[in-house]
Design an enzyme around this catalytic site. Structure first.
Site, PDB file in Angstrom:
ATOM      1  N   CYS A 120      47.294   7.807  -3.382  1.00 42.42           N
ATOM      2  CA  CYS A 120      48.287   8.028  -2.316  1.00 42.42           C
ATOM      3  C   CYS A 120      49.594   7.104  -2.616  1.00 42.42           C
ATOM      4  O   CYS A 120      49.897   6.561  -3.693  1.00 42.42           O
ATOM      5  CB  CYS A 120      47.482   7.580  -1.056  1.00 42.42           C
ATOM      6  N   THR A 121      50.165   7.199  -1.613  1.00 40.17           N
ATOM      7  CA  THR A 121      51.677   6.461  -1.789  1.00 40.17           C
ATOM      8  C   THR A 121      51.419   4.964  -1.843  1.00 40.17           C
ATOM      9  O   THR A 121      52.013   4.378  -3.037  1.00 40.17           O
ATOM     10  CB  THR A 121      52.319   6.938  -0.401  1.00 40.17           C
TER      11      THR A 121
END
Length: 309
Positions: free
Chosen positions: A183-184
């Site tokens: 994810c980010t």
């Protein structure tokens, strides 16, 4: 990444920590005051399960905030990733109380106990290059559109709340396999991997520090990342070395737009893009046009940024 800043640059800190904050409500006002006194802007989320947010300010102010948070026993080991911006990327400072610091909507998922195994950015390429590993992007569809890793599956979720349902529908794809998730900044993966492991899938891994840490640490020549990474502030996206990317926001729907998206005849700056043109009414577009006009007037006068800008 070189963290030396020019005189007028702002340091941006993306931070989170899963922790048991039994009195998180009492932290809200003092933390907001601490940030405002130092000119820090952005958003911090507090919940019983921890803290999450992205803030920006002078290097000294951000250093003081991080030290302040890490001095709290529950937040020791706070995960922080730094980047910089030439202009302040936030309009105000907000400290909000939430049920979850990243909203999945599933009860009794405890990342402190059940998250998958960390993989350092330097080891990530080797893991996801294995054809027997299932690589899953846990972010939302509009984020994946800007960039993702080679071989990554896009669950096409509109929100993180949709992710558990996607996992449930695809358990046969994941069961008995090694699963690599990313994810980010790492926080969504803590919950996503904990959820997958709660279903009895054991060999679950996630990228430590998320895409942001990977883009910071891994040279572009060695990278398996394709495109840019969406970030939740006025920079919109970043590329390798965490340099500001080419994406911009549609001010009507807040979706990120690539340079190619802005060539669409349905894109009108401040008013619409191809993704939202058919979702909005003519009355909506008239309101957006007036808002955009006010933004331009404020900018021409050199005033403080208009709230819709």
């Amino acid at each position: 990444m070189n963290l030396s800043l020019q005189k007028d640059d702002f340091r941006v800190a993306a931070l989170y920590r899963f922790a048991r904050l039994e009195r998180h409500e009492d932290m809200r006002s003092p933390l907001a005051a601490f940030c405002c006194e130092r000119g820090i802007k952005g958003t911090l989320l507090l919940a019983r399960e921890g803290i999450n947010g992205t803030v920006a300010g002078s290097p000294q102010a951000i250093a003081e905030l991080v030290a302040h948070l890490q001095a709290m026993p529950e937040l020791a080991g706070l995960d922080v990733k730094y980047s910089h911006a030439a202009e302040m990327p936030f309009h105000r400072m907000k400290v909000r109380l939430k049920r979850e610091i990243v909203t999945m909507g599933v009860e009794d998922i405890d990342p402190l106990e059940g998250a998958g195994a960390y993989v350092e950015p330097g080891e990530w390429n080797r893991l996801i290059s294995d054809p027997d590993v299932v690589v899953v992007d846990t972010r939302n569809d509009y984020e994946v559109k800007l960039g993702t890793f080679e071989r990554a599956i896009d669950p096409e979720t509109a929100t993180f709340r949709d992710f558990p349902a996607w996992v449930d529908r695809n358990r046969n794809l994941l069961s008995g396999r090694k699963v690599a998730m990313f994810c980010t900044g790492g926080i969504r993966c803590e919950k996503a991997t904990a959820y997958v492991r709660s279903l009895g899938i054991e060999e679950v891994f996630h990228l430590k520090g998320g895409i942001l840490k990977y883009l910071e640490d891994v040279p572009a020549a060695e990278s398996l990342w394709q495109g840019e990474c969406f970030v939740f502030d006025e920079r919109v996206s970043v590329a390798h070395g965490l340099e500001v990317g080419a994406a911009e926001l549609c001010r009507a729907c807040r979706r990120p737009l690539t340079p190619a998206d802005r060539l669409s005849p349905k894109f009108v700056e401040g008013i619409s893009c191809a993704a939202c043109h058919n979702e909005r009414s003519d009355e909506d577009r008239r309101r957006y046009a007036e808002r955009h006009r006010q933004v331009q007037i404020a900018e021409a006068r050199g005033a403080e940024p208009h709230i819709g800008s």
